[in-house]
Design an enzyme around this catalytic site. Structure first.
Site, PDB file in Angstrom:
ATOM      1  CD  GLU A 104      -4.762  -3.013  -6.892  1.00 35.90           C
ATOM      2  OE1 GLU A 104      -5.835  -2.948  -6.255  1.00 35.90           O
ATOM      3  OE2 GLU A 104      -3.932  -3.930  -6.733  1.00 35.90           O
ATOM      4  CG  ASP A 128      -3.862  -0.721  -4.163  1.00 30.47           C
ATOM      5  OD1 ASP A 128      -4.240   0.208  -4.910  1.00 30.47           O
ATOM      6  OD2 ASP A 128      -4.652  -1.402  -3.481  1.00 30.47           O
ATOM      7  CE  LYS A 132     -10.242  -5.188  -4.264  1.00 31.13           C
ATOM      8  NZ  LYS A 132      -9.973  -4.020  -3.411  1.00 31.13           N
ATOM      9  CG  ASP A 154      -9.389  -2.225  -6.898  1.00 26.44           C
ATOM     10  OD1 ASP A 154     -10.536  -2.663  -7.099  1.00 26.44           O
ATOM     11  OD2 ASP A 154      -8.888  -2.194  -5.760  1.00 26.44           O
ATOM     12  CE  LYS A 196      -4.186  -1.710   0.115  1.00 23.32           C
ATOM     13  NZ  LYS A 196      -5.206  -1.398  -0.910  1.00 23.32           N
TER      14      LYS A 196
END
Length: 326
Positions: free
Chosen positions: A165, A139, A215, A191, A108
């Site tokens: 991402e 991400d 997801k 995403d 992250k």
């Protein structure tokens, strides 16, 4: 699938609050709903700030998984990545130790209140811990503007990034960043531009991403996710939304049903919980494809109070009404 009656859904409802080992996505405890459906346990876990319209897609996935069988599986285990929250670089080895056998780490970055130097140090620590053979993806959750994203990617490119991402929020920015960093050979993954978009295929049509992160709950279920993947024509990574063991098994069922699975999946996030509702974790870097059954003692110990249970029941009722109305 026929929508099950609301009373049947609520009669099977359990709401729990699960503690995290480290702050993640701005929270220390993950609150979510579990429902024992005719086909097995299922999960409804949109984050509390999501509105009913967005959350209704999550409920569609919940009811599909609990009231119908998943599609046929092509594999019985799913390779997963480690997930490194926005922790100090010195904490990275301890985080990675919770993901034994994982050959890939998602890191992250762009966390509120942190600097690019913090991100670079964290990624460097992951590279040191994993060695040259490890794979590192970052991400940003759409937090950078276009120039910030380009600068950040160039600051970390020497750590051999697998992909970046959702570096920027908009599809136009993703497309332009992809053009700017083309010579670096670092793919751009989408995403939020898939799961939070009115049209989850828009980013693929615009040529703004090299791969998609999908997801299952936000996309409305396994079958709808499979349709999106087929129409997008891009490679995908199946990831979690900080799900419990039950929600992770839904993601594993989606990953198992994909004909091709070229990337390790973000389904190892059970390691981020200090306590989960069931024993369901990755071993040697892979998550088995099966439906876990929550431990009744854990359901009782981690149950929320009556007011919070009522809040979730009312939320489910509103989302159920939206689904019933089409």
């Amino acid at each position: 699938m026929t929508l099950p009656p609301l009373d049947e859904v609520l009669d099977r409802l359990h709401v729990v609050a699960l503690p995290l080992v480290a702050r993640f996505r701005g929270i220390d405890t993950r609150e979510l709903a579990l429902i024992e459906g005719p086909e097995g346990w299922t999960e409804f876990s949109p984050f509390v700030e999501y509105d009913d319209r967005e959350s209704s897609a999550w409920l569609a996935a919940t009811l599909e998984y609990g009231w119908s069988s998943p599609p046929p599986a092509h594999r019985d285990s799913i390779p997963v990545n480690a997930t490194v929250p926005a922790v100090p670089a010195a904490s990275v080895p301890d985080v990675l130790a919770r993901f034994p056998g994982c050959r890939t780490a998602k890191v992250k970055v762009a966390d509120p209140g942190q600097r690019l130097a913090d991100d670079v140090a964290r990624v460097a620590a992951v590279r040191d811990a994993m060695g040259p053979e490890g794979r590192i993806r970052i991400d940003a959750n759409g937090a950078w503007n276009l120039d910030e994203a380009e600068h950040a990617v160039r600051a970390m490119e020497h750590h051999d990034l697998e992909y970046v991402e959702q570096p920027c929020a908009s599809i136009d920015e993703l497309a332009e960043l992809r053009r700017r960093i083309a010579r670096l050979d670092i793919p751009v993954a989408a995403d939020e531009s898939v799961r939070k978009a009115d049209d989850p295929l828009a980013v693929a049509r615009a040529g703004a991403a090299d791969l998609l992160v999908i997801k299952v709950q936000p996309l409305g279920g396994i079958r709808r996710a499979l349709d999106i993947v087929a129409e997008a024509g891009l490679p995908v990574v199946v990831s979690s939304a900080l799900d419990s063991a039950v929600g992770l098994s839904m993601g594993a069922a989606l990953a198992a049903s994909l004909p091709d699975l070229p990337y390790d999946c973000g389904l190892g996030t059970g390691a981020l919980f200090a306590e989960d509702v069931a024993a369901y974790a990755a071993h040697d870097g892979a998550l088995p494809v099966r439906r876990p059954v929550p431990d009744p003692a854990l359901l009782e110990r981690r149950a929320v109070d009556a007011e919070r249970r009522r809040w979730w029941a009312e939320r489910i009722a509103r989302c159920h009404a939206l689904l019933a109305s089409g």
